[in-house]
Design a protein around this motif. Sequence first.
Motif, short mmCIF file in Angstrom:
data_model
loop_
_atom_site.label_atom_id
_atom_site.label_comp_id
_atom_site.label_asym_id
_atom_site.label_seq_id
_atom_site.Cartn_x
_atom_site.Cartn_y
_atom_site.Cartn_z
N ALA A 43 0.95 -1.12 0.05
CA ALA A 43 0.03 -0.10 -0.13
C ALA A 43 0.95 1.20 0.01
CB ALA A 43 -0.99 -0.06 1.18
N ARG A 44 2.03 1.41 0.73
CA ARG A 44 2.84 2.33 0.67
C ARG A 44 3.34 2.51 -0.60
NH1 ARG A 44 8.77 2.80 3.67
NH2 ARG A 44 9.10 1.33 1.88
N ALA A 45 3.80 1.36 -1.30
CA ALA A 45 4.05 1.81 -2.60
C ALA A 45 3.23 2.30 -3.89
CB ALA A 45 4.61 0.39 -3.29
N LEU A 46 2.01 1.69 -3.38
CA LEU A 46 0.83 2.20 -4.08
C LEU A 46 0.81 3.75 -4.23
CD1 LEU A 46 -1.83 -0.49 -3.75
CD2 LEU A 46 -0.51 0.08 -5.76
N VAL A 47 0.77 4.43 -3.03
CA VAL A 47 0.53 5.93 -2.87
C VAL A 47 1.51 6.67 -3.11
CG1 VAL A 47 -0.82 5.44 -0.74
CG2 VAL A 47 1.22 6.09 -0.72
N GLN A 48 2.88 5.92 -3.75
CA GLN A 48 3.86 6.73 -4.32
C GLN A 48 3.61 7.19 -6.04
OE1 GLN A 48 7.11 4.00 -2.34
NE2 GLN A 48 8.17 5.53 -3.51
N ASP A 49 2.46 6.15 -6.47
CA ASP A 49 2.03 6.57 -7.96
C ASP A 49 3.08 6.38 -8.65
OD1 ASP A 49 0.24 6.97 -9.88
OD2 ASP A 49 0.19 9.16 -9.55
N ALA A 50 4.06 5.57 -8.60
CA ALA A 50 5.32 5.33 -9.22
C ALA A 50 5.15 4.82 -10.73
CB ALA A 50 6.27 4.27 -8.59
N ASP A 51 5.86 4.83 -11.57
CA ASP A 51 6.16 4.29 -13.02
C ASP A 51 6.99 2.81 -12.95
OD1 ASP A 51 4.69 6.22 -14.20
OD2 ASP A 51 6.43 7.69 -14.15
N LEU A 52 7.74 2.60 -11.99
CA LEU A 52 8.50 1.52 -11.95
C LEU A 52 8.67 0.97 -10.39
CD1 LEU A 52 10.65 -0.56 -12.94
CD2 LEU A 52 12.22 1.30 -12.95
N TYR A 53 8.16 -0.21 -10.24
CA TYR A 53 8.09 -1.01 -8.90
C TYR A 53 9.16 -1.82 -9.09
CZ TYR A 53 3.69 1.72 -8.41
OH TYR A 53 2.64 2.43 -8.15
N PHE A 54 9.94 -1.92 -7.69
CA PHE A 54 10.87 -2.93 -7.41
C PHE A 54 10.51 -3.67 -6.27
CE2 PHE A 54 13.86 -0.25 -9.82
CZ PHE A 54 14.30 -0.83 -10.69
N LEU A 55 10.27 -4.93 -6.03
CA LEU A 55 9.87 -5.73 -4.81
C LEU A 55 10.69 -6.94 -4.79
CD1 LEU A 55 7.09 -4.89 -7.02
CD2 LEU A 55 6.05 -5.31 -4.62
N ASP A 56 11.23 -6.64 -3.43
CA ASP A 56 12.20 -7.98 -3.01
C ASP A 56 11.62 -9.06 -2.43
OD1 ASP A 56 14.47 -9.40 -2.32
OD2 ASP A 56 15.55 -7.84 -1.59
N GLU A 57 11.27 -10.10 -2.87
CA GLU A 57 10.54 -11.30 -2.47
C GLU A 57 9.25 -11.14 -1.65
OE1 GLU A 57 12.37 -14.62 -1.04
OE2 GLU A 57 14.27 -14.18 -2.14
N PRO A 58 8.24 -10.49 -2.51
CA PRO A 58 7.04 -10.02 -1.86
C PRO A 58 6.21 -11.05 -1.26
CG PRO A 58 6.82 -9.53 -3.99
CD PRO A 58 8.25 -9.94 -3.82
N MET A 59 6.39 -12.39 -2.02
CA MET A 59 5.57 -13.64 -1.72
C MET A 59 6.25 -14.34 -0.65
SD MET A 59 4.33 -12.13 -4.64
CE MET A 59 4.78 -13.00 -6.21
N ALA A 60 7.38 -14.10 -0.34
CA ALA A 60 8.08 -14.84 0.82
C ALA A 60 7.39 -15.03 2.10
CB ALA A 60 9.56 -14.53 0.88
N GLY A 61 7.03 -16.15 2.56
CA GLY A 61 6.54 -16.31 3.93
C GLY A 61 5.07 -15.82 4.05
N VAL A 62 4.22 -15.61 2.94
CA VAL A 62 2.84 -15.27 3.40
C VAL A 62 2.05 -16.32 2.78
CG1 VAL A 62 3.36 -12.78 2.52
CG2 VAL A 62 2.75 -14.45 0.66
#
Length: 273
Positions: A163-182
């Motif tokens: 959600a924090r990334a979403l409000v940045q309204d970016a054009d390029l998103y980097f995510l480091d293992e967002p699915m790990a442990g969920v």
Amino acid sequence: MKDLRTGPPGELHEPGLALHVEDLTVSYHGRPVLWDIDLDVPPGVMAAIVGPNGAGKSTLIKSVLELVPATAGHVRLFGKPYAAQRRRIAYVPQRTSVDWDFPTTALDVVMMGRYGHLGWVRRPGAADRDRALGALEEVGIADLAGRQISQLSGGQQQRVFLARALVQDADLYFLDEPMAGVDATTERAIVRLLKGLRDRGKTVIVVHHDLQTVREYFDWIVILNVRVIAQGPVHEAYTADHLRQAYGGQISLLRGIDEGAVPVAGEAEAPAR
């Protein structure tokens, strides 16, 4: 090899690419972690960075974002250095790297994503709060806005950072293992959200650990082990030969790798839908 920091700030280089990396080398204590990396990611794709433990996947993202120094090479984001494109970039770090005992609420963490637009002098207003609440609703945890982050589950914490990334309204998103442990429900929600960003023309680059889901989730791939082994559309670059080069003897131990399901180099295959 060029130094990462060289070149005029306004210089355009490969402006048609979301990410362009050339001759990048990163060393820790004299040992190369990334060696002579050349990498191109076009805009509007959902890209996976995969490779064995110690391959340099997280280091690659951190060096692009200038969180770790490069020994040599240069990086361009939409044709310009990171410093010139900072507001167009969003980053979700590994959940394990965050101090979740810090006394703040989920809403406060999401509001931090607005500071890049506001600067550090202006305080967020009602519109920023509404945007943050909307982002929490989009990731499915609006009811937890006032909850201390230490009281959230791992999956809920990950959703807060998304959600924090979403409000940045970016054009390029980097995510480091967002699915790990969920859990599976959270993973599906994350993937749905990221695909939605891609479908709106955003570029999403994800360090990913589960080879079994690569072809289902992603349309672009970078296979890495200190060097780039392969890169390109998933239906072309995701082959058993390339995985074998990256993982070596580990490949037979990886869940979901089936020689009959992963094409060998040169096999024709229809693009993933």
